[in-house]
Design an enzyme around this catalytic site. Sequence first.
Site, short mmCIF file in Angstrom:
data_model
loop_
_atom_site.label_atom_id
_atom_site.label_comp_id
_atom_site.label_asym_id
_atom_site.label_seq_id
_atom_site.Cartn_x
_atom_site.Cartn_y
_atom_site.Cartn_z
N LYS A 279 8.63 5.82 -25.42
CA LYS A 279 9.42 4.98 -24.50
C LYS A 279 8.80 5.04 -23.12
CE LYS A 279 13.33 2.64 -24.80
NZ LYS A 279 13.83 2.07 -26.05
N LYS B 40 14.45 6.05 -35.29
CA LYS B 40 14.71 4.64 -35.61
C LYS B 40 13.62 4.07 -36.52
CE LYS B 40 15.88 2.42 -31.91
NZ LYS B 40 15.90 1.61 -30.66
N SER C 30 8.86 -6.15 -34.08
CA SER C 30 7.66 -5.74 -33.33
C SER C 30 6.56 -5.33 -34.32
CB SER C 30 7.98 -4.55 -32.43
OG SER C 30 8.52 -4.97 -31.22
N HIS D 25 3.76 11.88 -33.01
CA HIS D 25 2.51 11.28 -33.50
C HIS D 25 2.37 11.45 -35.01
CE1 HIS D 25 1.49 12.30 -29.20
NE2 HIS D 25 1.24 11.01 -29.26
N HIS D 26 3.49 11.69 -35.69
CA HIS D 26 3.34 11.86 -37.15
C HIS D 26 2.84 10.59 -37.80
CE1 HIS D 26 7.21 9.83 -37.15
NE2 HIS D 26 7.08 9.65 -38.45
N LYS E 43 5.45 3.85 -30.63
CA LYS E 43 6.06 2.54 -30.37
C LYS E 43 7.37 2.71 -29.63
CE LYS E 43 5.91 -1.90 -31.19
NZ LYS E 43 6.23 -2.08 -29.77
N1 GLU Z 1 13.15 -1.57 -26.88
C1 GLU Z 1 13.48 -1.81 -28.23
C2 GLU Z 1 14.18 -0.59 -28.83
O1 GLU Z 1 14.73 0.23 -28.15
C3 GLU Z 1 12.30 -2.30 -29.05
C4 GLU Z 1 11.16 -1.35 -29.19
C5 GLU Z 1 9.92 -1.96 -29.82
O2 GLU Z 1 9.95 -3.09 -30.29
O3 GLU Z 1 8.90 -1.27 -29.83
O4 GLU Z 1 14.24 -0.46 -30.03
#
Ligand code: GLU
Length: 471
Positions: free
Chosen positions: A106, A94, A362, A64-65, A70
Amino acid sequence: MSENHYSFFKGVERNFDKAAKFTRFSKGILEQIKACNSILRVKFPVRIGDHVEVIEAYRVQHSHHKTPCKGGIRFSMEVNQDEVMALAALMTYKCAVVNVPFGGAKGGVKIDPHKYSIADLERITRRYTAELCKKNFIGPGIDVPAPDYGTSSREMSWIVDTYISLNPHDVNASGCVTGKPVSQGGVRGRTEATGLGVFFGVREACAIQEDMERLGLEVGIKGKRIIIQGLGNVGYHAAKYCQEAGAIIVGLIEYNGAIYNKDGIDVEAAQAHRATHGSLLNFPGATNIVEPAEGLEQDCDILIPAALESVIHKGNADRIKAKIVGEAANGPLTPDADEILNKKGTLIIPDMYLNAGGVTVSYFEWLKNLSHVRYGRLEKRFSENRYTDIVNSIEELTHKKLSEAERKLIMRGPDEIDLVHSGLEDTMIGSYREIRDTLASTPGVEDMRTAAFICAINKIGVAYEELGIFP
Ligand code: GLU
């Protein structure tokens, strides 16, 4: 730990620790960066035909930084807590690597989506969303899911519809999930984003003369012989863009068969063949590889695993012939495989960078939802008018006229798709250089994954320091 009991999350931690040594952060801050902050595991009943099935599902918020968190939602029988934790952690790194201001998360639903009707999948997805709402694990400012393995824009449209009906007063409700169909608040270019990002990343790697010389390869993606594992959304688009740029797709691998042709395989035709025959096997002109895993070991310059994790491990890493491995999937190499390939001198373009195109777009989609306006709506006409004025002035000054086709090309203002693609291209090029510069400037660091982790840890560490820690 033996590879039979391989923990994907521990694998990510092992890679993290390798990089953390090269950063300046205290043990406490590093522990906090590594930890999974919140883990939700739910079981809920869904009526399937004339019986009730209990479905197991997860949502993990790793960091949560930055908020919202996402990351995608996958539908697969392999889903388990360790896997979802690892994938959530990778999302944190990422996002940091490509400067997308989100924490990582996730989700996973433990089902085989092929075994259900569309109506069943819709009930499962809506109920899962309701569970996330009940537990405050979804929302445009809280946690924003997206497609992943086994899900697509269809599932995202059920999620946004369920969320909006439970939160009718939230003006930003459409930003609760990304990867939506355009008609539901999606952004143009999201579908192909991950595959296109893979292409931009591989192209950038091939553009660096020093690295290509070391590998004994020519500079540029043109003419590179590529094998792609997985012809889903990511693998298909990566293959298509690489082929359009002049690469030769020599091998394609799917779970039920692989094909190889040293002269190249037409990606579109192979995909059509798979749709009609149910597998890639017997594609005209190509050799069948009945045992798909052997497809990874065929001769090529670049191998792009674009399916699931851990496909290259201690048992087969030695036999991989590719000089470049582009990790389009999340975690396709176990840490043991990573070590073996690094020793061989293989250039590994790490997942947390290479497949970040999806989350990058996204982010653009989420911004569009919060701003309630389509990209290009404000500036397209303005740009076209300006370009027209400039072209007219040049024609007047030079007494030369452009052809109608040339005028059209120069004067076109940007549409949403143009802005999304160029934003993605810029992100992928900029981040590659950042990682490559870190590699070059940090003595003792020899691989791009460690360099990417260092970039991520530095950004997240600073964010935690600036957040302050409650007494
Ligand atoms: N599922 C994709 C990933 O592993 C996209 C995640 C997203 O757009 O939030 O990067």
